[in-house]
Every structure is written in structure tokens, then in C-alpha cells.
Enzyme design. Structure first.
Site, PDB file in Angstrom:
ATOM      1  CG  ASP A 206      55.155  71.649  36.236  1.00 20.63           C
ATOM      2  OD1 ASP A 206      53.931  71.816  36.344  1.00 20.63           O
ATOM      3  OD2 ASP A 206      55.830  70.995  37.049  1.00 20.63           O
ATOM      4  CD  GLU A 257      68.468  79.132  17.902  1.00 19.84           C
ATOM      5  OE1 GLU A 257      68.497  78.037  17.288  1.00 19.84           O
ATOM      6  OE2 GLU A 257      69.205  79.401  18.857  1.00 19.84           O
TER       7      GLU A 257
HETATM    8  C1  BGC Z   1      51.391  70.698  37.777  1.00 16.50           C
HETATM    9  C2  BGC Z   1      50.920  69.647  38.711  1.00 16.50           C
HETATM   10  C3  BGC Z   1      52.157  68.960  39.277  1.00 16.50           C
HETATM   11  C4  BGC Z   1      53.135  69.972  39.885  1.00 16.50           C
HETATM   12  C5  BGC Z   1      54.487  69.372  40.091  1.00 16.50           C
HETATM   13  C6  BGC Z   1      52.064  71.627  38.770  1.00 16.50           C
HETATM   14  O1  BGC Z   1      51.968  72.854  38.655  1.00 16.50           O
HETATM   15  O2  BGC Z   1      50.353  71.334  37.070  1.00 16.50           O
HETATM   16  O3  BGC Z   1      50.043  68.740  38.141  1.00 16.50           O
HETATM   17  O4  BGC Z   1      51.753  68.086  40.284  1.00 16.50           O
HETATM   18  O5  BGC Z   1      53.307  71.062  39.046  1.00 16.50           O
HETATM   19  O6  BGC Z   1      55.114  69.161  38.877  1.00 16.50           O
END
Ligand code: BGC
Length: 542
Positions: A206, A257
Site C-alpha cells: 500500500d 527466501e
Molecule cells: C489504498 C486505499 C487507502 C490508502 C491509505 C491506498 O492506496 O488503496 O484504499 O485508503 O491507501 O492506506
């Protein structure tokens, strides 16, 4: 270029994204869960995908749908238990499906034990150093430390009772971690190991482009942009800074790994030159290229984006990763049913509803899927797109759950419209989603789009996806080359592997189809012609 035997599984894979809360509810509390997912794994299997990616399922207050993680090593009780999670990964694997998880390293939830510890510790203490705590500006420190803005709206800083401020590039309940801190780095190496040990095949990472913050915390200048999409490269105080790559290399050495495990970056960066840096041999295996997803239904810009992505990926020996919809954007059949201005996200709130042409949107959406699945590289599908689900644009504001709604001061409706629970059956309680309602209301006619209503129906979007994936496997998986075929400017035409010609008609009238054996089309082909807003795959005549 022929695909080398021994080519890694993810290179040309199709991955199905499961937004767990909205997929299937096994225990009747209105929220999707692992039990529901297990009961529907056969649906995913029947599509013919290679893997699933599950959005965060960890313990969380769900202030941002689970991207506010309270404990990275446990499952939120609303989703199930750790035992169910490991069983699910095993069952999926027995069905030939790998499981990718979502790693959320930029921020924790504010209820995470580290943040609670930071709050009860004094300024300058080690627990505070795991996050970004700063004194305020102005004579009495009552103003935020700088002008950084949250992606969801409003300032990126919130003040705590002792007067310091902490950074959150998203919601105030999502404090940003400090990646210059050794505890943070060690902890995530262990989290990665924890899930790989439990059978996961890797992670979608993310906001992979936000990990590093300029230690001097300068203001964002007027030429720079605060928004995630307009990342400016190495000199931006928080987007896409070079230091973050050191962290990725550490993760990669852990992932290496585990044979077959992979990392894919959610990195919104300004150019393919910048994206290519994430794909260096000791970093990510893949990175989403969101440019294609954000484009209007327009052959010229789409073709240009495909070319740029192929060339950019090739420069690092890779192939692109395509996506048309996910849990953060307006679903593609709705986007393509709207004019390119206003932006679909802005239209959601109070845009003129007569601008939406649902029929054209669905035809274009189906054609775009055939276009995407014919391209070299891997593709990510978002749950419900195989049913042709549109964005639910008329959700009443009282039910909105996305923090974007409040943080934007009610100027942006947010992302709930693409997160409405899946209709599985034609009628009945929440159209088969669960036995007692659904956390977001489904539209009345949703049953007509359900999996049951489309199952076995020739020409349905569900059957279109199944056939497309099967034909992709049999005809397109052995080769990564793409050769443009000269065509009218309202057409995208290319050849794959010297054998299959793909044609997408963006114009207003039907066009002739090249000689050969028609493998498959997104629409009927009256008089042997390809209608407007349709796509066809044709094999060279034997
Ligand atoms: C996720 C979102 C989220 C944000 C903060 C993004 O890129 O896909 O859904 O709100 O990151 O974590």
C-alpha cells in the site's frame, strides 16, 4: 518475445482482488468475511484466474476499510480467525489459487499499541520516534508544522494534548510510520515473514511511494502537488523519494527466501522512468501502472499509454501490470459511460445524471476488458467487474463510510460506490451476500446482475470473463510481443504472438473484421462486422 519456460508465475498472471468486507458474508452480520470467501472460492476458481489478492483483513477499527491496521499479526474478528485465514489460504492453494495479502507499511491505526505508547510517552522519546511527531509552527505552536495536506482532505497533521503534532497523509486515525526508525524496519521484516510462513504468496504494498519523508519537513512548494497522483519525483518532501528503495531491498531479501513469493507496489508516480526504479532486480517484482486505468475511452491516449507502459517495463526487462477497476476508483463501466469531463469522482456527488449512458458504459467496459486481457503482462480484476457491476452512484450520504466524505468537508463522495456488496443470487436477502443485510445498501435491481442470473447465459458479462480468460490462456500466454497493426484512428489494432489480432472499435459505426478465425468478441457481430464500442480477437486462419 517468447515467454521463457520457467518464467515466474506472476509475470502473465491474472489476479482477482477480493475486497473482503463486500465479497460474501458467512456469519450474517452484514459484513463480508473469510467464511463467506471460502464459500465462494469456487466462483473465483471458475473464472480461471491464477491468484487472489485480499485487501487488509487484519485487526482494525475499519476507519479506512482496514487500511488502518491495529495488529498486523491478527485477523479482525469481524472477518474471522487466524485459523480460518490459514485454512482459506490452504483451500485456495488446493484449487490452484495463490493468495496475495495487502501490506500497509506507511501508517498504522491510531489504536495500534505503538501509537498508544507514543501518545503516553514524552516528546523526543523513542516511542515517538517510530512516528513523525513535530512541534507546531507559529509563536505558540498552535499551527501545523508545515503545509502538508492529507490525501483525504484537510491538514496532514493533528495535535496531541501535550502540544506536539503527528503526521498522517491519510485519515487522522492513520498516523504515518517513520521509516528512518530501526524498530519499524525490523517489525515489517517480521510481519512479511509471518504471513509468508502461513502460506501467502506475497503482498500488494500500500502507498509504496510514500514511505520516506524529508527529515527537514519543508513546505510543499506551489509547483509541487500534495496529491498522490501527481507525485513529483525525488525532490518532493514525501512522494516517491529515493531513500524508500533501501527499505524495499530489505523486504525483497526476506521475500526471496520463499520460492514463488512476490511483491507488487501500489506506487502512484509521475512517469515510467520513476516507476521503473521500483522494478529493479532487487526491489519489487511488479508495480501497478495506473495511467491506463485513469484514461477516458479514447483510442489515441489509450494506445499511447500502452506503448509507454510496454517500453517502460521493457527497459527493466519486465512487462506491465494492468488494471481497470479497484476499490479506490469509480468502476470502469460507469467511467466509460460518462464524458471525460467532469471527472467521474466529482460527478458522483452532484453531477448531472443524464450524462451517464449506462448501455455504452457496459459495452465499452466489456471491450476494455478484452483489450486489457489481450495485452502482454499481468492483469488485476476487481471483484464484481466480472458481473459488469456499475458504480453505485446514488448511495445516500447518510450511509457513506469512506473517511474521504468527512475529510473533504463533504465535497467528495468518496469510494463507497465501488464497494457495495456483491449480488450472488437473483433475489432474497441481500441478493445472497449474507443472511442479514449488507453494510452498504445494494440497489434494487442488483439481482439482475447477480452471478446466478449470469451463470451459463451466453453473452453475459460473467461468461465473457470466463471465455476471455480461457482464450487468453490458450492463445496468448506463450508470447509477450505486441505489434501494432495500421488502422483507422478510431480503432486500436494489434497482433499478439504473430497469431492473434485484436481489434477495438472506438468509432460510431461497425468496421470490417480481418480474415481469420474469430476466437471471441465482446458483443454480437451483426453482418460479420465489429460494432461500435466492441472488441474482437481473431486467430490467423490455419
Ligand atoms: C489504498 C486505499 C487507502 C490508502 C491509505 C491506498 O492506496 O488503496 O484504499 O485508503 O491507501 O492506506
Amino acid at each position: 518475445m517468447r515467454v521463457m519456460s520457467g518464467s515466474p508465475w506472476w509475470r502473465n498472471a491474472v489476479i482477482y482482488q477480493v475486497y473482503l468486507r463486500s465479497f460474501a458474508d458467512g456469519n450474517g452480520d452484514g459484513t463480508g468475511d473469510i467464511a463467506g470467501l471460502r464459500s465462494r472460492l469456487s466462483h473465483i476458481r471458475s473464472l480461471g484466474v491464477d491468484s487472489i489478492w485480499i485487501n487488509p483483513w487484519y485487526r482494525s477499527p475499519l476507519r479506512d476499510g482496514g487500511y488502518d491496521v491495529a495488529d498486523y499479526r491478527s485477523i479482525d474478528p469481524r472477518f474471522g480467525t487466524m485459523e480460518e485465514a490459514t485454512e482459506m489460504i490452504k483451500e485456495a492453494s488446493e484449487l490452484g489459487l495463490r493468495t496475495l495479502l495487502d501490506l500497509v507499511p506507511n501508517h498504522t491505526s491510531s489504536v495500534h499499541r505503538w501509537f498508544q505508547e507514543a501518545l503516553s510517552s514524552p516528546p523526543g522519546s523513542p516511542p515517538r520516534h517510530r512516528y513523525h511527531f513535530r512541534p507546531g509552527s507559529g509563536t505558540d505552536g498552535t499551527r501545523p508544522p508545515n503545509n502538508w495536506r492529507s490525501v483525504f482532505g484537510g491538514p496532514a497533521w493533528t495535535r496531541v494534548p501535550d502540544g506536539e503534532w503527528y503526521l498522517h497523509l491519510f485519515d487522522a486515525s492513520q498516523p504515518d510510520l517513520n521509516w528512518a526508525n530501526g524498530d519499524v524496519r525490523a517489525e515489517f521484516r517480521e510481519i512479511i515473514r509471518f504471513w509468508l510462513d502461513r502460506g501467502a504468496s506475497g503482498f500488494r504494498v500500500d502507498v509504496a511511494n510514500a514511505l520516506d519523508k524529508d527529515p527537514l519537513y519543508p513546505d510543499v512548494s506551489s509547483e509541487q502537488d500534495h496529491m498522490i497522483i501527481a507525485a513529483e519525483g525525488a525532490d518532493h518532501p514525501f512522494w516517491d523519494r529515493d531513500f524508500l528503495h533501501d527499505v524495499v531491498r530489505e523486504w525483497r531479501s526476506v521475500v526471496d527466501e520463499y520460492p514463488g513469493a512476490m511483491l507488487i507496489a501500489e506506487a502512484w508516480v509521475s512517469s515510467w522512468e520513476r516507476l521503473a526504479l521500483y522494478l529493479r532486480p532487487d526491489e519489487y517484482h511488479q508495480a501497478f501502472d495506473f495511467r491506463f486505468m485513469l484514461l477516458p475511452w479514447d483510442p489515441e491516449v489509450m494506445k499511447e499509454a500502452i506503448d509507454t507502459a510496454l517500453a517502460g517495463a521493457a527497459s527493466v526487462g519486465s512487462v506491465p501490470t494492468w488494471v481497470l477497476s479497484n476499490h479506490d476508483v469509480v468502476r470502469h463501466v460507469t467511467r466509460y459511460g460518462l464524458p471525460s469531463v467532469p471527472d467521474a469522482r466529482d460527478w458522483l456527488l452532484d453531477g448531472d445524471r443524464s450524462l451517464l449512458d449506462e448501455e455504452a458504459g457496459l459495452s465499452r467496459g466489456r471491450a476494455a476488458t478484452l483489450l486489457m486481457l489481450a495485452l502482454p503482462g499481468s492483469a488485476y480484476l476487481y471483484q464484481g467487474e466480472e458481473l459488469g457491476l456499475p458504480e453505485v452512484h446514488d448511495l445516500p450520504v447518510e450511509v457513506l463510510d469512506d473517511p474521504v466524505w468527512d475529510r473533504s468537508g463533504h465535497t467528495e463522495k468518496g469510494r463507497d460506490g465501488c464497494r457495495v456488496p456483491i449480488p450472488w443470487s437473483k433475489s432474497g436477502e441481500s441478493f445472497g451476500f449474507g443472511s442479514d443485510g449488507s453494510w452498504l445498501p445494494q440497489p434494487e435491481g442488483w439481482g439482475g446482475l447477480s452471478a446466478a442470473a449470469q451463470e451459463g447465459v451466453p453473452g453475459s458479462t460473467l461468461e465473457l470473463y470466463r471465455t476471455a480468460l480461457e482464450v487468453r490462456r490458450t492463445h496468448l500466454s506463450g508470447d509477450e510481443s505486441l505489434e501494432w497493426v495500421e488502422s483507422d484512428p478510431t480503432v486500436i489494432a494489434f497482433r499478439r504472438g504473430g497469431d492473434v489480432t485484436v481489434l477495438v472499435n472506438f468509432g460510431q459505426s461497425p468496421i470490417p473484421i480481418p480474415q481469420g478465425r474469430i476466437l471471441f468478441s465482446s458483443d454480437d457481430l451483426p453482418d460479420g462486422m465489429l460494432p461500435a464500442d466492441s472488441a474482437v480477437w481473431v486467430a490467423r486462419a490455419p
